[in-house]
Write a protein that holds these residues in place. Sequence first.
Motif, PDB file in Angstrom:
ATOM      1  N   LEU A  76      -2.159  11.411  -1.257  1.00 33.51           N
ATOM      2  CA  LEU A  76      -1.224  12.166  -2.080  1.00 33.51           C
ATOM      3  C   LEU A  76      -1.243  13.640  -1.715  1.00 33.51           C
ATOM      4  O   LEU A  76      -0.188  14.283  -1.584  1.00 33.51           O
ATOM      5  N   ALA A  77      -2.431  14.200  -1.542  1.00 31.64           N
ATOM      6  CA  ALA A  77      -2.542  15.613  -1.162  1.00 31.64           C
ATOM      7  C   ALA A  77      -1.904  15.869   0.199  1.00 31.64           C
ATOM      8  O   ALA A  77      -1.326  16.938   0.442  1.00 31.64           O
ATOM      9  N   ALA A  78      -1.983  14.894   1.094  1.00 30.65           N
ATOM     10  CA  ALA A  78      -1.419  15.048   2.432  1.00 30.65           C
ATOM     11  C   ALA A  78       0.102  14.985   2.434  1.00 30.65           C
ATOM     12  O   ALA A  78       0.757  15.644   3.252  1.00 30.65           O
ATOM     13  N   LEU A  79       0.679  14.225   1.488  1.00 30.37           N
ATOM     14  CA  LEU A  79       2.111  13.939   1.545  1.00 30.37           C
ATOM     15  C   LEU A  79       2.942  14.621   0.469  1.00 30.37           C
ATOM     16  O   LEU A  79       4.169  14.611   0.543  1.00 30.37           O
ATOM     17  N   SER A  80       2.305  15.202  -0.558  1.00 29.59           N
ATOM     18  CA  SER A  80       3.051  15.861  -1.631  1.00 29.59           C
ATOM     19  C   SER A  80       2.767  17.352  -1.659  1.00 29.59           C
ATOM     20  O   SER A  80       1.614  17.776  -1.811  1.00 29.59           O
ATOM     21  N   SER A  87       0.832  -1.201   0.000  1.00 27.35           N
ATOM     22  CA  SER A  87       0.000   0.000   0.000  1.00 27.35           C
ATOM     23  C   SER A  87       0.871   1.258   0.000  1.00 27.35           C
ATOM     24  O   SER A  87       0.571   2.233  -0.692  1.00 27.35           O
ATOM     25  N   ALA A  88       1.949   1.222   0.761  1.00 28.37           N
ATOM     26  CA  ALA A  88       2.850   2.372   0.798  1.00 28.37           C
ATOM     27  C   ALA A  88       3.524   2.577  -0.555  1.00 28.37           C
ATOM     28  O   ALA A  88       3.710   3.716  -0.996  1.00 28.37           O
ATOM     29  N   PHE A  89       3.886   1.476  -1.230  1.00 30.94           N
ATOM     30  CA  PHE A  89       4.471   1.605  -2.560  1.00 30.94           C
ATOM     31  C   PHE A  89       3.499   2.308  -3.501  1.00 30.94           C
ATOM     32  O   PHE A  89       3.907   3.108  -4.351  1.00 30.94           O
ATOM     33  N   MET A  90       2.203   2.025  -3.367  1.00 28.02           N
ATOM     34  CA  MET A  90       1.210   2.691  -4.192  1.00 28.02           C
ATOM     35  C   MET A  90       1.255   4.208  -3.960  1.00 28.02           C
ATOM     36  O   MET A  90       1.267   4.993  -4.921  1.00 28.02           O
ATOM     37  N   THR A  91       1.319   4.610  -2.703  1.00 31.06           N
ATOM     38  CA  THR A  91       1.368   6.043  -2.393  1.00 31.06           C
ATOM     39  C   THR A  91       2.705   6.652  -2.790  1.00 31.06           C
ATOM     40  O   THR A  91       2.753   7.762  -3.334  1.00 31.06           O
ATOM     41  N   TYR A  92       3.790   5.952  -2.516  1.00 29.99           N
ATOM     42  CA  TYR A  92       5.102   6.441  -2.959  1.00 29.99           C
ATOM     43  C   TYR A  92       5.114   6.647  -4.476  1.00 29.99           C
ATOM     44  O   TYR A  92       5.669   7.626  -4.988  1.00 29.99           O
ATOM     45  N   ASP A  93       4.505   5.707  -5.207  1.00 25.65           N
ATOM     46  CA  ASP A  93       4.438   5.826  -6.661  1.00 25.65           C
ATOM     47  C   ASP A  93       3.605   7.027  -7.085  1.00 25.65           C
ATOM     48  O   ASP A  93       3.935   7.716  -8.054  1.00 25.65           O
ATOM     49  N   ILE A 116       3.247   9.778  -5.444  1.00 24.76           N
ATOM     50  CA  ILE A 116       4.091  10.959  -5.198  1.00 24.76           C
ATOM     51  C   ILE A 116       5.123  11.109  -6.309  1.00 24.76           C
ATOM     52  O   ILE A 116       5.317  12.204  -6.868  1.00 24.76           O
ATOM     53  N   ALA A 117       5.788  10.000  -6.660  1.00 25.65           N
ATOM     54  CA  ALA A 117       6.816  10.038  -7.700  1.00 25.65           C
ATOM     55  C   ALA A 117       6.222  10.392  -9.060  1.00 25.65           C
ATOM     56  O   ALA A 117       6.836  11.125  -9.850  1.00 25.65           O
ATOM     57  N   ALA A 118       5.027   9.889  -9.353  1.00 19.41           N
ATOM     58  CA  ALA A 118       4.369  10.196 -10.623  1.00 19.41           C
ATOM     59  C   ALA A 118       4.010  11.680 -10.700  1.00 19.41           C
ATOM     60  O   ALA A 118       4.097  12.298 -11.767  1.00 19.41           O
ATOM     61  N   THR A 119       3.628  12.263  -9.564  1.00 17.17           N
ATOM     62  CA  THR A 119       3.334  13.695  -9.526  1.00 17.17           C
ATOM     63  C   THR A 119       4.610  14.507  -9.735  1.00 17.17           C
ATOM     64  O   THR A 119       4.601  15.544 -10.422  1.00 17.17           O
ATOM     65  N   ASP A 120       5.712  14.044  -9.164  1.00 13.09           N
ATOM     66  CA  ASP A 120       6.998  14.700  -9.397  1.00 13.09           C
ATOM     67  C   ASP A 120       7.338  14.689 -10.892  1.00 13.09           C
ATOM     68  O   ASP A 120       7.821  15.692 -11.441  1.00 13.09           O
ATOM     69  N   PHE A 121       7.095  13.535 -11.537  1.00 14.79           N
ATOM     70  CA  PHE A 121       7.334  13.430 -12.979  1.00 14.79           C
ATOM     71  C   PHE A 121       6.431  14.390 -13.747  1.00 14.79           C
ATOM     72  O   PHE A 121       6.890  15.119 -14.637  1.00 14.79           O
TER      73      PHE A 121
END
Length: 384
Positions: free
Chosen positions: A259-263, A219-225, A227-232
């Motif tokens: 995502l809104a909470a962490l990015s 589940s964390a990988f989903m959120t990390y992804d 975040i990373a996709a938004t960075d891209f």
Amino acid sequence: MSMKRLLPVILMSITMSVNAQTETWGHEYFNDIPVYVEQLQADLIYPMAWGNSSIKDFKKWKVAARAKVLECMMAPPPKAERYDMEVLAEEQREGYRAQRIAFNLSAYYKVKAYLLIPDGKGRHPAVNLLHDHGAHLSIGKEKMIRPFAVDSAVIIDAEQWADNLYDGQFLGDELAKRGYVVFSTDAPLWAERGRKEGVDRNRYDIIAGNMMMLGRDLSAFMTYDDIAATDFLATLPCVDNQRIGCAGCSMGGYRSWMLAALSDKIKVGCVSCWMVTTDVQLSNHYGRRENGGFANCIPALRQYLDYPHIASLACPKPMLFIAGRTDKLFPLPGVQKAFDIMHDVWKSQGADESLKMVVLDHPHGCPLVDQQMMYDFFDKFLKN
């Protein structure tokens, strides 16, 4: 009273105690949750929540609370050194261009995605669309954006899913027509990020368990992804990186507020049909359990923060939360309790006007009325 007269009473008490224990020993789980769930719930006091925490400065609280969330999410995948984006296919649609792309989402894996770019020069506001769960893993990003350059079975699957959950409309294509760059990719285990052996929902939990044995959380990988996709997304020349939002329904809604909470790159978020408190989500009283498996399972996090407390890390960003009055997955008392918690946080920061929470008369899903509210919300806070 003599010992002789007391003995029958003592024996009866011992027998009753043993019988009660035997009944307990007979089963410890009912409806897939512990029979002592109420005791576990009572022990959850959420000491890191805003208002419960000893930290009284809101900005400092956000730093500490976000750090705790990330700590519980365990180690992230390492960042990609280069995105190495490729355009795999392209077609012109009415008012925008659709691209099927591939890029390095992390140092571990390259993913495919859809990117919609409005006609016209300049940088545009952008939305990262996050697909749902639905126990339907054969498609992911195709639930958000009309697919192309793929097998016809995938197109049929996507159209049927859009009909069932989104009133026949692809949310991403509609946003692109309205002038937004739109991006969507698959969560781990969905569509082109699935099992080599083929789709099998029953293997999801086993894979999540194996990931956990490796010191990682699916589940964390989903959120990390996300975040990373938004960075891209923020690096693309067609995107105004100061005007990026996110949206989703069901698991996509969970992904959106996480995502809104962490990015910090996300400026606006829209959520349809995913918000509740844990005491209602896992409850014999409401007959509820978590059917998503490991889709939102982050070990130990509930010892510190509940769902609305984590979502409140997005404050004071503009956030839209929509709930369905007849949504059986999220009982209304839990939804309303979560809404009240978030309202208190935004109000405490003088940001009441940035938070919109509504309950509409529909079941679990994202019908046209929800989508229209999202368009209007993005237009108000992202486009203008």
